[in-house]
Motif scaffolding. Structure first.
Motif, PDB file in Angstrom:
ATOM      1  N   ASP A 162      -6.999   5.278 -49.347  1.00 50.09           N
ATOM      2  CA  ASP A 162      -6.273   5.545 -48.121  1.00 50.09           C
ATOM      3  C   ASP A 162      -5.175   6.542 -48.498  1.00 50.09           C
ATOM      4  O   ASP A 162      -4.809   6.659 -49.668  1.00 50.09           O
ATOM      5  CB  ASP A 162      -5.685   4.227 -47.606  1.00 50.09           C
ATOM      6  CG  ASP A 162      -4.703   4.453 -46.485  1.00 50.09           C
ATOM      7  OD1 ASP A 162      -5.101   5.072 -45.477  1.00 50.09           O
ATOM      8  OD2 ASP A 162      -3.538   4.028 -46.619  1.00 50.09           O
ATOM      9  N   ASP A 199      -1.998   7.713 -46.128  1.00 47.27           N
ATOM     10  CA  ASP A 199      -0.658   7.392 -45.629  1.00 47.27           C
ATOM     11  C   ASP A 199      -0.204   6.014 -46.128  1.00 47.27           C
ATOM     12  O   ASP A 199      -0.910   5.016 -45.952  1.00 47.27           O
ATOM     13  CB  ASP A 199      -0.636   7.395 -44.096  1.00 47.27           C
ATOM     14  CG  ASP A 199      -0.872   8.789 -43.530  1.00 47.27           C
ATOM     15  OD1 ASP A 199      -0.526   9.770 -44.210  1.00 47.27           O
ATOM     16  OD2 ASP A 199      -1.408   8.886 -42.408  1.00 47.27           O
ATOM     17  N   ASP A 200       0.957   5.984 -46.737  1.00 47.48           N
ATOM     18  CA  ASP A 200       1.560   4.762 -47.280  1.00 47.48           C
ATOM     19  C   ASP A 200       0.773   4.163 -48.445  1.00 47.48           C
ATOM     20  O   ASP A 200       1.036   3.038 -48.871  1.00 47.48           O
ATOM     21  CB  ASP A 200       1.798   3.708 -46.182  1.00 47.48           C
ATOM     22  CG  ASP A 200       2.838   4.176 -45.183  1.00 47.48           C
ATOM     23  OD1 ASP A 200       3.734   4.950 -45.589  1.00 47.48           O
ATOM     24  OD2 ASP A 200       2.757   3.798 -44.008  1.00 47.48           O
ATOM     25  N   THR A 201      -0.199   4.934 -48.944  1.00 49.72           N
ATOM     26  CA  THR A 201      -0.876   4.549 -50.185  1.00 49.72           C
ATOM     27  C   THR A 201      -0.556   5.574 -51.264  1.00 49.72           C
ATOM     28  O   THR A 201      -0.162   5.221 -52.368  1.00 49.72           O
ATOM     29  CB  THR A 201      -2.392   4.430 -49.959  1.00 49.72           C
ATOM     30  OG1 THR A 201      -2.631   3.334 -49.063  1.00 49.72           O
ATOM     31  CG2 THR A 201      -3.131   4.177 -51.265  1.00 49.72           C
ATOM     32  N   ASP A 212      -3.114   0.374 -48.247  1.00 48.21           N
ATOM     33  CA  ASP A 212      -1.988  -0.517 -47.960  1.00 48.21           C
ATOM     34  C   ASP A 212      -2.231  -1.416 -46.758  1.00 48.21           C
ATOM     35  O   ASP A 212      -1.500  -2.375 -46.559  1.00 48.21           O
ATOM     36  CB  ASP A 212      -0.718   0.305 -47.684  1.00 48.21           C
ATOM     37  CG  ASP A 212      -0.831   1.084 -46.379  1.00 48.21           C
ATOM     38  OD1 ASP A 212      -1.666   2.015 -46.329  1.00 48.21           O
ATOM     39  OD2 ASP A 212      -0.132   0.739 -45.410  1.00 48.21           O
ATOM     40  N   ASP A 249      -7.894  -1.099 -44.328  1.00 45.43           N
ATOM     41  CA  ASP A 249      -8.379  -0.818 -45.681  1.00 45.43           C
ATOM     42  C   ASP A 249      -9.143  -1.990 -46.291  1.00 45.43           C
ATOM     43  O   ASP A 249     -10.251  -1.807 -46.793  1.00 45.43           O
ATOM     44  CB  ASP A 249      -7.194  -0.413 -46.575  1.00 45.43           C
ATOM     45  CG  ASP A 249      -6.592   0.904 -46.115  1.00 45.43           C
ATOM     46  OD1 ASP A 249      -7.354   1.885 -46.004  1.00 45.43           O
ATOM     47  OD2 ASP A 249      -5.384   0.957 -45.841  1.00 45.43           O
TER      48      ASP A 249
END
Ligand SMILES: [Mg+2]
Length: 233
Positions: free
Chosen positions: A10, A12-14, A183, A188
């Motif tokens: 992933d 975004d934010d990963t 995340d 996910d």
């Protein structure tokens, strides 16, 4: 080496925090509108803009998995509402969206992300699967990725298995050879499971596993990823 041969990430934010880039991108987009389509956003508050967006989402369910088109449609309708012609609104939406996207891609990777990708790259096929409109090839992580899949390209957002299946197609590998890390517990983890991938939850905030199903393999930081993936098998 373990039997895992494909790792999908992933984005975004990963690999990076998405919020700072989104806030900046939206500001720049609105600055563009103020300059070139005055009257479009000035009278809106943050809340009223969000309400406007929600009304566009409700009226265009067909765009649910096409967040770029959805944003363009919102930009278009905002200008129509402000009295611009269809032609002006279309071209304005296109240009304002380009501004948004340019700043959307100015993400700052997590400190350890490049190092981890560099470690993994010689041993695995690496892919990106995102529900967002981030383009990993416009970031510093570009060189590490064999492929990238946007949910809007396949017409289905995670947790639907379609994007994961596309990753198997692109890599020529099977689900049992694949691990996905991200995340989001649903997009996910459940998404990866739906597709038969090994699911790895990046849980940096020490959150509880919020679902009835068995709690997944969990890492607190990307630093733990190489050892974990090597142990799968
Ligand atoms: Mg994410």
């Amino acid at each position: 080496m373990s039997h895992i041969q494909l790792i999908t990430f992933d984005l975004d934010d990963t690999l990076w925090a998405v919020k700072p880039a989104l806030i900046r991108a939206e500001q720049e987009q609105n600055e563009w509108l103020k300059q070139y389509r005055p009257g479009t956003v000035e009278h809106h508050t943050h809340e009223s803009l969000f309400e406007f967006k929600k009304s566009v989402w409700r009226r265009h369910p067909e765009l649910a998995h096409h967040i770029s088109k959805m944003r363009e449609q919102t930009l278009y309708e905002l200008q129509i509402e402000a009295g611009y012609s269809e032609h002006e609104a279309r071209s304005g939406a296109k240009q304002a969206f380009e501004v948004f996207l340019r700043f959307r891609h100015k993400v700052k990777l997590y400190e350890n992300a490049l190092h981890i990708l560099e470690m993994l790259q010689p041993h695995y096929t690496l892919g990106a699967i995102t529900n967002g409109n981030a383009d990993v090839y416009k970031t510093d992580a570009a060189e590490y990725f064999d492929f990238a899949i946007l949910a809007e390209e396949v017409g289905a957002s995670k947790p639907a298995p379609l994007a994961f299946e596309e990753a198997l197609k692109r890599s020529g590998l099977s689900a049992h050879q694949a691990a996905h890390v991200g995340d989001h517990w649903e997009h996910d983890v459940l998404g990866a499971r739906n597709a038969g991938f090994h699911a790895i939850w990046l849980n940096t905030s020490n959150a509880y596993w919020p679902h009835d199903s068995e709690s997944p393999l969990t890492i607190r930081s990307l630093d733990e990823l190489p050892d974990l993936v090597a142990s799968l098998g």
